[in-house]
Design a protein around this motif. Structure first.
Motif, PDB file in Angstrom:
ATOM      1  N   LEU A  24       4.316  -3.440   7.345  1.00 60.89           N
ATOM      2  CA  LEU A  24       3.055  -2.709   7.304  1.00 60.89           C
ATOM      3  C   LEU A  24       2.142  -3.296   6.234  1.00 60.89           C
ATOM      4  O   LEU A  24       0.929  -3.314   6.383  1.00 60.89           O
ATOM      5  N   ARG A  55       8.361   0.222   8.138  1.00 59.53           N
ATOM      6  CA  ARG A  55       8.502   1.655   8.433  1.00 59.53           C
ATOM      7  C   ARG A  55       9.681   2.264   7.692  1.00 59.53           C
ATOM      8  O   ARG A  55       9.624   3.412   7.269  1.00 59.53           O
ATOM      9  N   GLN A  78      12.110   6.057   2.378  1.00 64.52           N
ATOM     10  CA  GLN A  78      12.081   7.513   2.203  1.00 64.52           C
ATOM     11  C   GLN A  78      12.756   7.961   0.900  1.00 64.52           C
ATOM     12  O   GLN A  78      12.509   9.056   0.422  1.00 64.52           O
ATOM     13  N   ARG A 117      -3.583  -2.084   0.255  1.00 69.88           N
ATOM     14  CA  ARG A 117      -2.772  -1.665   1.397  1.00 69.88           C
ATOM     15  C   ARG A 117      -1.337  -1.361   0.947  1.00 69.88           C
ATOM     16  O   ARG A 117      -0.754  -0.351   1.326  1.00 69.88           O
ATOM     17  N   ARG A 120      -1.171   1.983  -0.892  1.00 69.75           N
ATOM     18  CA  ARG A 120      -1.308   3.113   0.042  1.00 69.75           C
ATOM     19  C   ARG A 120       0.004   3.399   0.770  1.00 69.75           C
ATOM     20  O   ARG A 120       0.411   4.545   0.910  1.00 69.75           O
ATOM     21  N   TYR A 121       0.674   2.357   1.265  1.00 68.98           N
ATOM     22  CA  TYR A 121       1.934   2.552   1.988  1.00 68.98           C
ATOM     23  C   TYR A 121       3.065   2.974   1.058  1.00 68.98           C
ATOM     24  O   TYR A 121       3.942   3.736   1.452  1.00 68.98           O
ATOM     25  N   ASN A 124       2.650   6.826   0.277  1.00 70.49           N
ATOM     26  CA  ASN A 124       2.884   7.754   1.379  1.00 70.49           C
ATOM     27  C   ASN A 124       3.995   7.215   2.285  1.00 70.49           C
ATOM     28  O   ASN A 124       3.727   6.453   3.206  1.00 70.49           O
ATOM     29  N   ASN A 126       5.483   8.438   4.674  1.00 68.90           N
ATOM     30  CA  ASN A 126       5.381   8.848   6.074  1.00 68.90           C
ATOM     31  C   ASN A 126       4.306   8.085   6.833  1.00 68.90           C
ATOM     32  O   ASN A 126       4.196   8.190   8.040  1.00 68.90           O
ATOM     33  N   ARG A 127       3.510   7.316   6.114  1.00 70.93           N
ATOM     34  CA  ARG A 127       2.430   6.547   6.746  1.00 70.93           C
ATOM     35  C   ARG A 127       3.014   5.336   7.482  1.00 70.93           C
ATOM     36  O   ARG A 127       3.755   4.548   6.892  1.00 70.93           O
ATOM     37  N   THR A 128       2.653   5.178   8.751  1.00 72.26           N
ATOM     38  CA  THR A 128       3.200   4.065   9.541  1.00 72.26           C
ATOM     39  C   THR A 128       2.110   3.288  10.276  1.00 72.26           C
ATOM     40  O   THR A 128       2.429   2.409  11.057  1.00 72.26           O
ATOM     41  N   THR A 129       0.844   3.626  10.058  1.00 73.65           N
ATOM     42  CA  THR A 129      -0.240   2.862  10.710  1.00 73.65           C
ATOM     43  C   THR A 129      -1.326   2.565   9.692  1.00 73.65           C
ATOM     44  O   THR A 129      -1.413   3.148   8.663  1.00 73.65           O
TER      45      THR A 129
END
Length: 129
Positions: A24, A55, A78, A117, A120-121, A124, A126-129
């Motif tokens: 990602l 992911r 996670q 980027r 940001r990932y 979060n 849970n962010r996958t896009t």
């Protein structure tokens, strides 16, 4: 201020070639104190590392000038707790791995799209896009 999206794409592609799942985000980060606070399973750190987020996982590779070095570690996304501290030119990142104790301390430049980027990932899971 000019950001360099072409280079950011090349950087992510270089790291993607070393990872078995779709990334990602990926960015080169500085390790402010390579001798202290190494991540779980990592004895020492180089002065710069590539950090990549998929992911499911967070990957760290040794960073050479424009190449990706050996894999330093892989952790479950996670299970990673991320804290940030913005400074004038960087975002300080502290990645904690719940079951393992030590924290990985990094600095991510604030002038490149790939670094924004990545942060940001990381913040979060849970962010996958």
């Amino acid at each position: 201020m000019v950001l360099k999206p072409k280079r950011d794409g090349r950087d992510r592609d270089a790291v993607q070639a070393r990872v078995p799942e779709q990334l990602l985000a990926a960015a080169r980060c500085r390790v402010p104190d390579p001798t202290s606070g190494a991540a779980p399973g990592v004895d020492g750190l180089p002065s710069h590392v590539w950090v990549a987020v998929s992911r499911e996982h967070i990957y760290a590779f040794a960073a050479r000038l424009d190449s990706v070095g050996e894999l330093l570690g892989t952790w479950e996304r996670q299970e990673t707790v991320v804290q940030t501290t913005p400074t004038l030119t960087t975002t300080r990142l502290s990645l904690g791995f719940r079951a393992h104790g030590p924290r990985l301390k990094l600095e991510s430049g604030r002038l490149r799209i790939s670094n924004h980027r990545l942060v940001r990932y990381l913040l979060n899971p849970n962010r996958t896009t």
